[in-house]
Design a protein around this motif. Structure first.
Motif, short mmCIF file in Angstrom:
data_model
loop_
_atom_site.label_atom_id
_atom_site.label_comp_id
_atom_site.label_asym_id
_atom_site.label_seq_id
_atom_site.Cartn_x
_atom_site.Cartn_y
_atom_site.Cartn_z
N ASN A 1 -13.80 -26.58 34.72
CA ASN A 1 -13.17 -27.31 33.61
C ASN A 1 -11.93 -26.58 33.10
O ASN A 1 -10.95 -27.21 32.70
CB ASN A 1 -14.18 -27.49 32.47
N MET A 2 -11.99 -25.23 33.09
CA MET A 2 -10.83 -24.45 32.67
C MET A 2 -9.65 -24.69 33.60
O MET A 2 -8.50 -24.81 33.16
CB MET A 2 -11.19 -22.96 32.66
N ASN B 1 -7.37 -27.63 32.92
CA ASN B 1 -6.49 -27.60 31.75
C ASN B 1 -5.03 -27.75 32.20
O ASN B 1 -4.52 -26.94 32.97
CB ASN B 1 -6.68 -26.26 31.02
N GLN C 1 -2.34 -27.06 30.83
CA GLN C 1 -1.48 -25.93 30.47
C GLN C 1 -1.42 -24.87 31.58
O GLN C 1 -0.46 -24.12 31.67
CB GLN C 1 -1.96 -25.29 29.17
N LEU C 2 -2.46 -24.83 32.43
CA LEU C 2 -2.45 -23.86 33.52
C LEU C 2 -1.48 -24.26 34.62
O LEU C 2 -0.99 -23.41 35.36
CB LEU C 2 -3.86 -23.72 34.11
N GLN D 1 -16.99 -17.18 29.31
CA GLN D 1 -16.06 -18.31 29.46
C GLN D 1 -16.60 -19.41 30.36
O GLN D 1 -16.06 -20.52 30.38
CB GLN D 1 -14.72 -17.82 30.01
#
Length: 451
Positions: free
Chosen positions: A211-212, A215, A217-218, A343
């Protein structure tokens, strides 16, 4: 806890384990220079305390009251992937002690069983690399390295039942240790992510850290880097321990012919556990590094069956031959790695698909005089790893070995033994189109004292 500390001290005294590339799959091509000099055959003749790793029943073939062996090993693989060399070499030590009381022999030893090791100074062998979005990526200057070592503390017992029959067995404390530093480019990572439409051809990845990566923004993901590595080639970052057992017999069916056989059980190891990190290179936020705990799950060494013979051709010459079957297919179908952190977590499965391995070991030993014995042998096996899944960090692909050896007896009580083995080059092209070449020179040196 005190037992574990004492065992740890003994392992340090013994010089650790040999974690360089093994040659019959993850096993060494032979244990002890007496056996290795004749291709690794050891089922039906006296080969010293190395019998603890071969057929413990052969310990009763010696009539000496006590024996001590100190062994040094050198493994020198010549490995390259797409022309980039892996510079990994390694040395190790082992020892064994056996005492005979009437018809019973018993003792103690510490021996390496095998493993693998590679070390690429950067990631250029992975070229061409692509991001998750399919854009070209320059290989990062990150070390790619693997080290897997497995060793045993062995407690053997052997009984001479009569003039023809010996039986033996051992209970083994087994330990395993591992380092791993591995780059995976974004395109391959995406192919592992079946939840995002990846094919899963070479493996799968799942978990909440995915899920990260979603993102925005990455931005695009250039590559991932899995890293648990303390830089120690003998006691790696991840560790596990457990037990295994061996059983065997020898039988003299004629004055000049002895047969032998043994069974070695599958190990019972816990998960290899370590602290580590997962690093992602992204176009939006640069390097994102997450620290956590890593577990390599379900790693075991396999069952092994072996049988062999020792034929006395003349007063001074013997012919030895063993057949062994190693059940790699029962233990190495996947490499499973679980990463967990505050995380999130990642569950990575890399397909291996190993096959069982058939190994033929044969050789001759010539007792030239009271001081010198010369040996030569062959070790022939099938490659247990499917070409598609052969990984440059885990390339146990060797199949053909030629060996030479010698012993020199200073006195009846003191002797020196040496073996030299060449593994001929094998080339495999894996499913990524990477050309992997591997050959090897190995040596073993052993001092023996009888008392």
């Amino acid at each position: 806890m005190r037992i574990e500390i004492r065992i740890g001290l003994l392992l340090c005294i013994s010089g650790g384990i040999n974690s360089a590339l093994a040659t019959d799959g993850m096993y060494l091509e032979g244990y002890g220079p007496i056996a290795t000099g004749v291709g690794g055959a050891a089922m039906a003749f006296d080969n010293g305390t190395s019998a603890m790793m071969n057929n413990p029943a052969t310990l009763s073939l010696s009539q000496d009251p006590s024996r001590f062996d100190m062994l040094a090993l050198y493994l020198g693989p010549d490995l390259s992937t797409n022309g980039q060399d892996s510079g990994f070499k390694n040395i190790g030590m082992a020892f064994g002690y056996v005492r005979r009381h009437q018809n019973v022999s018993f003792g103690f030893g510490i021996f390496p069983q095998g493993g693998m090791g590679t070390s690429y100074s950067n990631s250029s062998f992975l070229a061409p690399m692509h991001s998750l979005g399919g854009m070209p990526v320059a290989p990062p200057a990150l070390q790619n390295e693997s080290m897997l070592g497995v060793g045993r503390v062995i407690f053997p017992l052997s009984v001479q039942v009569n003039n023809n029959l010996t039986i033996g067995g051992s209970i083994d404390y087994v330990w395993a240790t591992m380092n791993l530093s591995m780059v995976m480019d974004g395109r391959n990572f995406a192919d592992y992510a079946t939840s995002l439409g990846g094919s899963g051809r070479f493996g799968t990845v799942s978990g909440s850290l995915m899920n990260m990566l979603a993102n925005p923004q990455l931005g695009d993901v250039n590559y991932g880097y899995f890293d648990f590595n303390n830089g120690n080639n003998y006691f790696g970052a991840a560790k596990a321990s457990g037990w295994a057992a061996k059983f065997g017999f020898t039988y003299k069916i004629a004055q000049d012919l002895t047969i032998g056989a043994s069974y070695q059980s599958r190990t019972h190891l816990g998960d290899l556990s370590s602290n580590g990190r997962v690093l992602f290179s992204t176009t939006g936020m640069g390097i994102a590094s997450v620290g956590g705990a890593i577990r390599v799950q379900n790693f075991q060494m396999p069952n092994e069956y072996g049988a062999g013979l020792d034929w006395k051709i003349s007063d001074n010459m013997n012919f030895m031959m063993d057949y062994r079957r190693i059940d790699w297919g029962g233990v190495i179908q996947n490499f499973q790695m679980l990463f967990s952190s505050p995380q999130g977590n990642l569950d990575v499965t890399m397909k291996q698909g190993w096959h069982d391995q058939n190994v033929l070991m044969l050789g001759v030993a010539d007792r030239v005089n009271d001081h010198w014995t010369l040996r030569m042998g062959l070790n022939l096996a099938n490659n247990p790893i499917p070409a598609t899944y052969t990984n440059p960090l885990f390339p146990a692909i060797e199949t053909t070995h030629a060996s030479f050896g010698a012993s020199y007896a200073f006195t009846h009580k003191d002797s020196l033994h040496i073996s030299l083995v060449h593994a001929f080059n094998v080339r495999v092209t894996n499913g990524y189109g990477q050309d992997i070449d591997l050959s090897e020179w190995n040596a073993q040196l052993m001092y023996s004292h009888l008392f």
